[in-house]
Design an enzyme around this catalytic site. Structure first.
Site, PDB file in Angstrom:
ATOM      1  N   SER A  33      60.975  26.054  77.689  1.00 13.14           N
ATOM      2  CA  SER A  33      60.030  27.045  77.191  1.00 13.14           C
ATOM      3  C   SER A  33      60.683  28.413  77.303  1.00 13.14           C
ATOM      4  CB  SER A  33      58.731  27.009  78.006  1.00 13.14           C
ATOM      5  OG  SER A  33      57.886  28.089  77.667  1.00 13.14           O
ATOM      6  N   ARG A  34      60.157  29.385  76.594  1.00 13.88           N
ATOM      7  CA  ARG A  34      60.662  30.750  76.740  1.00 13.88           C
ATOM      8  C   ARG A  34      60.168  31.387  78.033  1.00 13.88           C
ATOM      9  NH1 ARG A  34      60.167  32.536  70.357  1.00 13.88           N
ATOM     10  NH2 ARG A  34      62.346  32.136  69.834  1.00 13.88           N
ATOM     11  N   LYS A  94      55.331  18.729  62.429  1.00 15.80           N
ATOM     12  CA  LYS A  94      55.040  19.114  61.055  1.00 15.80           C
ATOM     13  C   LYS A  94      54.239  20.426  61.057  1.00 15.80           C
ATOM     14  CE  LYS A  94      50.763  18.330  61.750  1.00 15.80           C
ATOM     15  NZ  LYS A  94      49.871  19.525  61.708  1.00 15.80           N
ATOM     16  N   ASP A 175      48.771  23.900  58.399  1.00 11.86           N
ATOM     17  CA  ASP A 175      48.303  23.250  59.621  1.00 11.86           C
ATOM     18  C   ASP A 175      47.451  22.027  59.332  1.00 11.86           C
ATOM     19  OD1 ASP A 175      46.512  23.087  62.276  1.00 11.86           O
ATOM     20  OD2 ASP A 175      48.323  24.220  62.703  1.00 11.86           O
TER      21      ASP A 175
END
Length: 322
Positions: A33-34, A94, A175
């Site tokens: 993760s960042r 996706k 989305d």
């Protein structure tokens, strides 16, 4: 044993990690993760040995065989490129990216490096979706003449939410709309005619979108997506001699109902296990064990053709990303 890494720590990443426990010969080894603190919390929750505060560190981990990228889709290209250039196999959520050009770049990069890459279109691996496809192939409803599918959620979402933010690739189309579009593509292929309309929100992303696919065969796909109200989330496939209904949620159904001329409707069901993400992980592991660099269930050509459809619809409805 296939050793997995997960890039990102949000809701979808958590659901995938839960389902990975259902996959034979799968081990969650690392998470990236960042934010190091977020990565550590995720690792503690799901039993990963390593937690990294950067994507680069995760991609460099020699103990990781394949990385599932679960970021919001605006970050898909950067995250996947980080993994691919490090030689890691990638299962990418996706939609692949925000547009066809950047999706093509990822595919070209993976092919040049000989590295596995697959879009995580989990619907295509759902047992009931596969059963519907087999029934159609067997002629159970004759020739497919129409597909109807809708995916609507209630909202409302705040302006900064990823569902509304232009910078995050927001809107209903990428989305939610990717599911109805992917179902129509799976059953009817690339349409020869596309007509779309949408109500855009103040940010410029689509709130309510209608799509009509027309085929030279005479078949039609009537599709919609939105975030202005919760829809039934069902789908129907009409053939020349029958119909298949997929109940809520049509992209992860636990059953289907087969209607045939002159025959009582037949409901076919299966036990619903987990969140439904385990099937794509199983397919990835099968492909890696066979030495494949793309999946025959979700080949690169499919991903790019669906992305091109999304680009066309987005152009027609006037949505621009920055």
């Amino acid at each position: 044993m296939t050793r997995w890494g997960i890039l990102a720590t949000g809701h979808i990443a958590s659901r995938f990690a839960e389902d990975l426990r259902l996959v034979p010969d799968a081990e969650l080894v690392a998470v990236g993760s960042r934010a190091a603190e977020s990565a550590q919390r995720f690792a503690d929750t799901y039993g990963a040995k390593h937690a990294y505060g950067s994507w680069v560190e995760l991609a460099a981990d020699p103990e990781v065989d394949v990385i599932y990228v679960a970021t919001p889709h605006a970050a898909h290209h950067e995250a996947a490129m980080t993994c691919l250039t490090a030689g890691k196999a990638v299962l990418l959520e996706k939609p692949f990216t925000l547009d066809l050009a950047s999706s093509t770049e990822l595919v070209d990069t993976a092919r040049a490096a000989g590295v596995f890459l697959m879009e995580a279109m989990w619907m295509r691996m759902n047992p009931m979706i596969l059963r519907a496809v087999q029934l159609i192939a067997d002629g159970a409803i004759g020739t497919v003449r129409g597909v109807r599918a809708d995916f609507g959620v209630a909202g409302p979402f705040p302006p900064e939410h990823r569902m509304r933010s232009v910078a995050l690739g927001g809107g209903a189309l990428l989305d939610l709309g990717i599911y109805p579009i992917s179902l129509a593509y799976l059953l009817l292929g690339v349409p020869q005619h596309i007509r779309s309309w949408a109500k855009l929100g103040p940010e410029g992303t689509d709130e309510n979108t209608g799509i009509l696919f027309g085929y030279d065969t005479g078949a039609l796909a009537t599709l919609s997506c939105g975030m202005v109200g919760a829809s039934e989330l069902s789908a129907s496939i009409t053939g020349s001699t029958g119909r298949i209904d997929l109940p809520e949620p049509f992209f992860r159904p636990g059953s289907l109902t087969l209607h045939r001329d002159g025959v009582e409707p037949e409901t076919i069901s299966t036990e619903v296990v987990g969140n439904g993400y385990q099937y794509e992980a199983i397919e990835v592991q099968r492909c890696l064990a066979a030495g494949l660099t793309e999946s025959p269930m979700v080949p690169h050509s499919t991903t790019l053709e669906v992305m091109a459809l999304l680009d066309t619809v987005r152009e027609q409805i006037g949505v621009r990303y920055v």
